[in-house]
Scaffold this active site. Sequence first.
Site, PDB file in Angstrom:
ATOM      1  N   LYS A 180       0.840  -1.203   0.000  1.00  0.00           N
ATOM      2  CA  LYS A 180       0.000   0.000   0.000  1.00  0.00           C
ATOM      3  C   LYS A 180       0.883   1.265   0.000  1.00  0.00           C
ATOM      4  O   LYS A 180       2.100   1.180   0.232  1.00  0.00           O
ATOM      5  CB  LYS A 180      -0.910  -0.041   1.238  1.00  0.00           C
ATOM      6  CG  LYS A 180      -1.939  -1.167   1.187  1.00  0.00           C
ATOM      7  CD  LYS A 180      -2.816  -1.111   2.434  1.00  0.00           C
ATOM      8  CE  LYS A 180      -3.928  -2.123   2.388  1.00  0.00           C
ATOM      9  NZ  LYS A 180      -4.797  -2.038   3.580  1.00  0.00           N
ATOM     10  N   ARG A 187      -1.245 -14.342   4.265  1.00  0.00           N
ATOM     11  CA  ARG A 187      -2.011 -13.678   5.340  1.00  0.00           C
ATOM     12  C   ARG A 187      -1.275 -13.826   6.676  1.00  0.00           C
ATOM     13  O   ARG A 187      -1.275 -12.911   7.500  1.00  0.00           O
ATOM     14  CB  ARG A 187      -3.430 -14.254   5.454  1.00  0.00           C
ATOM     15  CG  ARG A 187      -4.324 -14.007   4.248  1.00  0.00           C
ATOM     16  CD  ARG A 187      -4.963 -12.639   4.178  1.00  0.00           C
ATOM     17  NE  ARG A 187      -5.826 -12.313   5.269  1.00  0.00           N
ATOM     18  CZ  ARG A 187      -6.555 -11.193   5.325  1.00  0.00           C
ATOM     19  NH1 ARG A 187      -6.511 -10.312   4.325  1.00  0.00           N
ATOM     20  NH2 ARG A 187      -7.315 -10.919   6.354  1.00  0.00           N
ATOM     21  N   THR A 209      -5.472  -7.577  10.306  1.00  0.00           N
ATOM     22  CA  THR A 209      -5.788  -6.240   9.777  1.00  0.00           C
ATOM     23  C   THR A 209      -5.297  -5.093  10.651  1.00  0.00           C
ATOM     24  O   THR A 209      -4.723  -4.122  10.146  1.00  0.00           O
ATOM     25  CB  THR A 209      -7.327  -6.098   9.648  1.00  0.00           C
ATOM     26  OG1 THR A 209      -7.808  -7.202   8.892  1.00  0.00           O
ATOM     27  CG2 THR A 209      -7.719  -4.801   8.987  1.00  0.00           C
ATOM     28  N   ARG A 220       2.907  -6.501   9.523  1.00  0.00           N
ATOM     29  CA  ARG A 220       2.175  -5.422  10.200  1.00  0.00           C
ATOM     30  C   ARG A 220       2.628  -5.268  11.646  1.00  0.00           C
ATOM     31  O   ARG A 220       2.725  -4.152  12.164  1.00  0.00           O
ATOM     32  CB  ARG A 220       0.671  -5.707  10.119  1.00  0.00           C
ATOM     33  CG  ARG A 220       0.089  -5.458   8.717  1.00  0.00           C
ATOM     34  CD  ARG A 220      -1.307  -6.021   8.571  1.00  0.00           C
ATOM     35  NE  ARG A 220      -1.954  -5.626   7.308  1.00  0.00           N
ATOM     36  CZ  ARG A 220      -3.074  -6.160   6.852  1.00  0.00           C
ATOM     37  NH1 ARG A 220      -3.674  -7.127   7.539  1.00  0.00           N
ATOM     38  NH2 ARG A 220      -3.608  -5.743   5.723  1.00  0.00           N
ATOM     39  N   ASN A 251      -1.697   0.055   7.245  1.00  0.00           N
ATOM     40  CA  ASN A 251      -1.227  -1.287   7.615  1.00  0.00           C
ATOM     41  C   ASN A 251      -0.401  -1.963   6.525  1.00  0.00           C
ATOM     42  O   ASN A 251      -0.296  -3.178   6.472  1.00  0.00           O
ATOM     43  CB  ASN A 251      -2.393  -2.171   8.077  1.00  0.00           C
ATOM     44  CG  ASN A 251      -3.445  -2.363   7.003  1.00  0.00           C
ATOM     45  OD1 ASN A 251      -3.271  -1.903   5.879  1.00  0.00           O
ATOM     46  ND2 ASN A 251      -4.523  -3.047   7.341  1.00  0.00           N
ATOM     47  N   HIS A 256      -1.916  -5.215   1.425  1.00  0.00           N
ATOM     48  CA  HIS A 256      -3.196  -5.891   1.208  1.00  0.00           C
ATOM     49  C   HIS A 256      -2.891  -7.309   0.735  1.00  0.00           C
ATOM     50  O   HIS A 256      -1.964  -7.510  -0.057  1.00  0.00           O
ATOM     51  CB  HIS A 256      -4.036  -5.181   0.135  1.00  0.00           C
ATOM     52  CG  HIS A 256      -5.172  -6.037  -0.334  1.00  0.00           C
ATOM     53  ND1 HIS A 256      -6.361  -6.113   0.351  1.00  0.00           N
ATOM     54  CD2 HIS A 256      -5.267  -6.906  -1.381  1.00  0.00           C
ATOM     55  CE1 HIS A 256      -7.154  -6.980  -0.266  1.00  0.00           C
ATOM     56  NE2 HIS A 256      -6.515  -7.474  -1.310  1.00  0.00           N
TER      57      HIS A 256
END
Length: 196
Positions: free
Chosen positions: A14, A123, A129, A140, A160, A163
């Site tokens: 991001k 993930r 998230t 993260r 964060n 994605h």
Amino acid sequence: MTRPAVERTFVMVKPDGVQRGLIGEIIKRMEQRGLQVVALKMVKPSVEHVSAHYPTDDVWIKRLGDKGFNVFNELGIDLKKAMGTTDNLEAGKKVRQWLIDYMTVAPVVAMVIEGIHARDMVRKIVGPTLPNKAEIGTIRGDYSVDSPAAANVEKRSIKNLVHASETKEEAEKEIAHWFSAEEIHEWDRPDHKAMF
Ligand code: TYD
């Protein structure tokens, strides 16, 4: 992609990841796990392109609202004061708009990652998230500390860094949204012979 467990997933660094010089670090963490980049590009997406990337159904939007509400409830923060509403759909719509604003402030790096259980693996590497909940060792958790309690109150998206697609359907939709078939490359990592 001959092994049955091999999957493809969509991953994006991001704007905050790009601006903080973390493109290499983020890709490294996936490559070191044996995953491989099969498509990669830097893009400055339009508002329309980002808007079409994120789901528009009420279930997804309510879930977005609820994720923030859970943090406010845990901290005893008044939902109405923080979000201007106690309705998860209304809150989710605001978060979705902030997210679109944020995703278009700088270029992003879009990629397709392939490997064994790629969706779940990515993930896990990325972490949950909300950076305030992300374990140390995840991207993260190691590089961000944002929270709905900071972001939503300031009427901006949580920063964060990454994605990553969550479901098979999401991965297929997102890969097709960002890449043409010609931009995705089949190639073998010779070190896989030693890994599997
Ligand atoms: P989501 O799809 O729930 O998370 P993930 O990116 O882990 O799949 O949410 C999409 C993005 O929305 C998330 O990455 C950051 C942003 N967001 C906020 O800005 N504020 C919030 O309160 C929440 C829950 C998400």
